[in-house]
Motif scaffolding. Structure first.
Motif, PDB file in Angstrom:
ATOM      1  N   GLU A  29       7.278   9.829   4.790  1.00  0.00           N
ATOM      2  CA  GLU A  29       6.843  11.107   5.372  1.00  0.00           C
ATOM      3  C   GLU A  29       5.341  11.312   5.300  1.00  0.00           C
ATOM      4  N   PHE A  30       4.686  10.505   4.463  1.00  0.00           N
ATOM      5  CA  PHE A  30       3.252  10.729   4.217  1.00  0.00           C
ATOM      6  C   PHE A  30       2.456  10.853   5.507  1.00  0.00           C
ATOM      7  N   GLY A  31       2.704   9.935   6.424  1.00  0.00           N
ATOM      8  CA  GLY A  31       1.917   9.920   7.650  1.00  0.00           C
ATOM      9  C   GLY A  31       2.329  10.971   8.656  1.00  0.00           C
ATOM     10  N   ARG A  40       7.259   3.321   7.324  1.00  0.00           N
ATOM     11  CA  ARG A  40       6.195   4.329   7.289  1.00  0.00           C
ATOM     12  C   ARG A  40       5.318   4.236   8.540  1.00  0.00           C
ATOM     13  N   ILE A  59       5.386   7.072  12.363  1.00  0.00           N
ATOM     14  CA  ILE A  59       4.291   7.779  13.022  1.00  0.00           C
ATOM     15  C   ILE A  59       4.390   7.572  14.541  1.00  0.00           C
ATOM     16  N   ALA A 107       0.817  -1.222   0.000  1.00  0.00           N
ATOM     17  CA  ALA A 107       0.000   0.000   0.000  1.00  0.00           C
ATOM     18  C   ALA A 107       0.844   1.261   0.000  1.00  0.00           C
ATOM     19  N   LEU A 108       2.015   1.180  -0.621  1.00  0.00           N
ATOM     20  CA  LEU A 108       2.812   2.390  -0.814  1.00  0.00           C
ATOM     21  C   LEU A 108       2.258   3.146  -2.005  1.00  0.00           C
ATOM     22  N   PHE A 109       2.515   4.461  -2.037  1.00  0.00           N
ATOM     23  CA  PHE A 109       1.954   5.287  -3.104  1.00  0.00           C
ATOM     24  C   PHE A 109       2.956   5.422  -4.249  1.00  0.00           C
ATOM     25  N   PRO A 110       2.611   4.940  -5.431  1.00  0.00           N
ATOM     26  CA  PRO A 110       3.593   4.917  -6.516  1.00  0.00           C
ATOM     27  C   PRO A 110       3.977   6.307  -7.028  1.00  0.00           C
ATOM     28  N   TRP A 111       3.176   7.333  -6.679  1.00  0.00           N
ATOM     29  CA  TRP A 111       3.521   8.667  -7.177  1.00  0.00           C
ATOM     30  C   TRP A 111       4.525   9.373  -6.268  1.00  0.00           C
ATOM     31  N   LYS A 128       2.593  14.239   8.112  1.00  0.00           N
ATOM     32  CA  LYS A 128       2.142  15.603   7.808  1.00  0.00           C
ATOM     33  C   LYS A 128       1.245  16.173   8.899  1.00  0.00           C
TER      34      LYS A 128
END
Lengths: 247, 279
Positions: B97-99, B146, B150, B85-89, B101
């Motif tokens: 870092e996504f979590g 990831r 958090i 479930a990683l974001f390919p973009w 923010k």
């Protein structure tokens, strides 16, 4: 190399056909006459004016289309009721060439920029909306679950996950929308609105100057292709590299 | 952080039929425990994890984490999925870092923390890679980084290693034990692999086949680090397996009809059975 060779052959056939004397030179201009007209038009500025007018129209019309189309696609892709109602309506409207809106647009907006912008927008907005809608529906649910799990929801979920995930599809729609918008604009300018490249085509016809007609056609093709190469091809290569899709 | 589930039931509606996924599951997980949920496929073990994560709501019963009832997703409980479930973009470090923010960290602090946890899973070299450039095992490492970054108190792991090859899985078992020892997280780990459960868990909870309820618990008091090939791990796994097998049989029978049974204690017909009659 093959491409260059092909175009050389094409031009020589064109040159041979025009010098064979089957048609009058005003009916079928030679490559040199077209080149000459192109050069004159560009240096005396008359083509440049046409280009800048057309480019301004496409920039406004297409820009608005992308924004409106993305928003519309997002709404349709997210709200089931709108998908079943508005979604099918938009699919149907897509079958209508956007220039068909011109008579209505003239009545609604008058013979002015507003009418032509409307036609351009109707050309592109649906393609962008449909692609955005499809992109959003195809977003893998696991991305959304992972994001919700990390506390992302509401507007942020759209901004940070759903839109980026749907972006490859949106770009495809933007590309399609661009060609629809460009065609719609040329058709609109050809039919009535002053200045612009389409108008230069009509001037060429009125003056029986086919070399001008062909020269302007070349410009129209060049602008369309340049946008495709510079904008969309680059975007697509970047996306492919990022997502690891086949080139 | 303590997790308490009390009489948790969950049912789904599928094509107009109500499916009971979980019935009256009661389970307590102590802070720092590593609990594996094991059960036949479709026993609702992943559903239970989703309920604790707050991604779904129980039909009845309560789930209380650290004294507060679960009402939705929270940053104290982070899930690691089977598909990473990683974001390919995003590149690797931005995925981590996504979590971060929403935590009120500066950009620099976010980057530092992401780098710290990428180092912990030995991926510092792949900081700027894109997701598709990573192998399956590396993707799960990023997913672990990831989740860890958090700094949740509870890690929820939904068959995180099921799609990996055996060698990669072995290595990740070792590393997960190290990380768990180092970070003192409470872990709730779903797997259908009994060996894996025996290797990792302080406690294995066996769920019955659908509808899922707690069938039996096994305490595993062996010292860490453990290895999946250790004889006492294998022995413990064997015991759990015996109990699981009858559940699997039940589940299969439900799926395929009553006449299905797993033939037990019978020798398979083979060439050594007919005393050389074919010579």
């Amino acid at each position: 190399m093959r491409k260059i060779g092909f175009y050389l052959v094409l031009i020589s056939i064109w040159a041979a056909a025009s010098s064979a004397g089957i048609w009058e030179s005003y009916e079928f201009p030679s490559p040199w006459a077209v080149l000459d007209t192109l050069w004159n038009g560009l240096t005396d500025g008359s083509f440049l004016i046409g280009m800048s007018v057309s480019l301004k129209r496409i920039a406004i019309g297409y820009g608005l289309s992308v924004i409106l189309g993305t928003l519309l696609g997002m709404v349709i892709g997210s709200v089931k009721l709108l998908d079943e109602t508005l979604g099918s309506f938009i699919q149907g409207l897509q079958a209508l060439p956007s220039i068909c809106w011109l008579p209505l647009a003239v009545v609604w907006f008058g013979l002015n920029e507003g009418a032509i912008l409307f036609v351009v927008i109707m050309g592109a907005v649906l393609a962008v909306a449909i692609a955005t809608d499809a992109g959003i529906k195809n977003v893998s649910p696991i991305y959304i679950r992972a994001a919700r799990n990390m506390g992302v929801h509401g507007v942020n979920l759209y901004r940070r996950v759903i839109l980026p995930a749907a972006f490859p599809s949106i770009v495809t729609g933007m590309k399609l929308g661009w060609s629809f918008a460009w065609r719609a604009l040329m058709a609109g300018e050809l039919l009535f609105v002053g200045l612009g490249l389409g108008h230069l085509l009509m001037v060429g016809r009125d003056l029986n100057d086919m070399s001008q007609v062909v020269a302007v056609m070349l410009i129209i093709v060049a602008i369309g292709m340049l946008a495709d190469r510079l904008l969309f091809a680059r975007l697509e290569t970047r996306i492919r590299a990022r997502w690891g899709l086949a080139v | 952080m303590k997790i308490r589930m009390k009489d948790v039931s969950k049912s789904f509606r599928q094509n107009g039929v109500v499916l009971e996924a979980l019935i009256d599951v009661s389970l307590e997980v102590q802070p720092g425990e590593f609990v594996c949920l094991v059960g036949a496929s479709g026993c609702g073990k992943s559903t239970l994890l989703n309920l604790v994560a707050g991604l779904e709501m129980p039909t009845s019963g309560d789930i209380v984490v650290d004294g507060r009832p679960v009402e939705g997703p929270g940053l104290d409980r982070i899930m690691i999925f089977q598909e990473s479930a990683l974001f390919p973009w995003l590149d690797v470090v931005r995925n981590v870092e996504f979590g971060l923010k929403g935590l009120g960290l500066t950009a620099k602090e976010q980057r530092e923390r992401a780098t710290y946890y990428l180092n912990m899973v030995h991926l510092s070299k792949f900081h700027d890679s894109f997701v598709h450039q990573l192998s399956g095992g590396m993707k799960q490492r990023v997913a672990i980084a990831r989740a860890l970054s958090i700094e949740p108190k509870v890690l929820l792991m939904d068959e995180p290693f099921a799609a990996l090859d055996a060698q990669t899985r072995d290595v990740l078992h070792q590393e997960l034990q190290q990380i768990w020892g180092r970070t003192k997280k409470t872990v709730l780990f779903v797997t259908h692999n009994v060996r894996e459960a025996a290797c990792l868990a302080t406690r294995v909870v066996l769920l019955s086949s659908r509808p899922g309820r707690v069938l039996k618990e096994f305490r595993l008091d062996y010292s860490y680090p453990r290895h999946i090939e250790d004889p006492h791990i294998a022995e413990a796994a064997g015991q759990i397996n015996n109990d699981l097998k009858s559940e699997v049989e039940k589940a299969m029978r439900e799926e395929m009809g009553v006449e299905w049974r797993l033939a037990k204690d019978r020798v398979l017909p083979g060439s050594d059975f007919d005393m050389g009659g074919g010579i």
